[in-house]
Design a protein around this motif. Structure first.
Motif, PDB file in Angstrom:
ATOM      1  N   ASP A 241       0.848  -1.184   0.000  1.00  0.00           N
ATOM      2  CA  ASP A 241       0.000   0.000   0.000  1.00  0.00           C
ATOM      3  C   ASP A 241       0.891   1.244   0.000  1.00  0.00           C
ATOM      4  O   ASP A 241       2.121   1.154   0.129  1.00  0.00           O
ATOM      5  N   ASP A 242       0.292   2.423  -0.136  1.00  0.00           N
ATOM      6  CA  ASP A 242       1.064   3.659  -0.272  1.00  0.00           C
ATOM      7  C   ASP A 242       1.940   3.936   0.951  1.00  0.00           C
ATOM      8  O   ASP A 242       3.084   4.394   0.826  1.00  0.00           O
ATOM      9  N   LYS A 243       1.415   3.654   2.128  1.00  0.00           N
ATOM     10  CA  LYS A 243       2.177   3.910   3.348  1.00  0.00           C
ATOM     11  C   LYS A 243       3.437   3.050   3.392  1.00  0.00           C
ATOM     12  O   LYS A 243       4.529   3.527   3.719  1.00  0.00           O
ATOM     13  N   MET A 244       3.285   1.777   3.034  1.00  0.00           N
ATOM     14  CA  MET A 244       4.439   0.879   3.020  1.00  0.00           C
ATOM     15  C   MET A 244       5.428   1.284   1.933  1.00  0.00           C
ATOM     16  O   MET A 244       6.645   1.246   2.124  1.00  0.00           O
ATOM     17  N   LYS A 245       4.914   1.695   0.768  1.00  0.00           N
ATOM     18  CA  LYS A 245       5.797   2.117  -0.324  1.00  0.00           C
ATOM     19  C   LYS A 245       6.647   3.312   0.088  1.00  0.00           C
ATOM     20  O   LYS A 245       7.835   3.396  -0.241  1.00  0.00           O
ATOM     21  N   ASN A 246       6.045   4.252   0.797  1.00  0.00           N
ATOM     22  CA  ASN A 246       6.800   5.421   1.255  1.00  0.00           C
ATOM     23  C   ASN A 246       7.929   5.014   2.197  1.00  0.00           C
ATOM     24  O   ASN A 246       9.038   5.554   2.135  1.00  0.00           O
ATOM     25  N   ALA A 247       7.639   4.056   3.068  1.00  0.00           N
ATOM     26  CA  ALA A 247       8.666   3.579   3.999  1.00  0.00           C
ATOM     27  C   ALA A 247       9.782   2.866   3.242  1.00  0.00           C
ATOM     28  O   ALA A 247      10.968   3.052   3.543  1.00  0.00           O
TER      29      ALA A 247
ATOM     30  N   HIS B  99      10.645   3.376   0.147  1.00  0.00           N
ATOM     31  CA  HIS B  99      11.399   4.387  -0.592  1.00  0.00           C
ATOM     32  C   HIS B  99      12.580   4.877   0.245  1.00  0.00           C
ATOM     33  O   HIS B  99      13.709   4.993  -0.257  1.00  0.00           O
TER      34      HIS B  99
END
Length: 212
Positions: free
Chosen positions: A159-165, A167
């Motif tokens: 999900d977006d939150k995990m992707k940001n982490a 990154h």
């Protein structure tokens, strides 16, 4: 890449065979004519590809190192150490170099796909990241764990939150858009070399004499 007119010309001799009984001599003549046409086309394309201007030489971003022999293999291209981690990067792309001869002739690769493998000594599994790499950004598609002795493992969509982490995790290890210029140039050289070798190997196969 093969022009329809050229293929039509190559196939026309076989129509002669269909219209009359073939003798051994006529079959040999037709076979020789077909081989000559193919070899001529291979020669023309070989010289066309050989005249393509290679991209300027680009060195991999520090501290990444180019894997020796990577141009001749399908394995990792770049590697580096980060603390006690070993990081290796493999790359592929959507479009083959042959597309440069079609329609617009534009051979710019705008999207690369990275396999980033992060491993630690003593650990039986490594982390594998699948990423899309662009000139100005990197996108994370999935992350998986896999046994070091295996080629694949369980992949998880993020999900977006995990992707940001993730990154931030990859950025800390130097895995970002700064890799694009080098990997783009490296893929050009690899594809160009493979295409030249393909022309040579096909030509050699056609001209090789049968054993008595």
């Amino acid at each position: 890449m093969w022009k329809r007119a050229g293929m039509k010309a190559i196939l026309q001799p076989w129509r002669i065979l269909a219209s009359r009984p073939a003798s051994t001599k006529s079959t040999a003549n037709v076979s020789s004519a077909v081989n000559s046409m193919i070899l001529q086309s291979l020669k023309e394309h070989y010289f066309e590809v050989s005249k393509m201007t290679p991209p300027p030489k680009v060195n991999p971003p520090t501290p990444f190192k180019l894997v020796k022999g990577s141009l001749q293999s399908s394995g990792p291209v770049l590697t580096r150490s980060f603390g006690n981690e070993e990081i290796s990067i493999s790359v592929m792309r959507l479009r083959n170099i042959i597309a440069a001869f079609e329609d617009d002739g534009d051979d710019v690769t705008s999207q690369l796909f990275l396999h980033v493998d992060v491993s630690k000594p003593g650990q039986s599994h490594s982390l594998l990241f699948l990423c899309g790499l662009y000139p100005d950004a990197i996108g994370i598609q999935s992350i998986s764990t896999r046994a070091k002795s295996e080629d694949s493992g369980f992949a998880m969509d993020l999900d977006d939150k995990m992707k940001n982490a993730i990154h931030g995790y990859l950025e800390e290890r130097g895995i970002n858009e700064s890799l694009f210029s080098f990997l783009q140039a490296w893929l050009y050289v690899k594809d160009h070399r493979q295409l030249m070798e393909w022309f040579k190997s096909v030509g050699t196969f056609i001209t090789e004499k049968k054993e008595a």
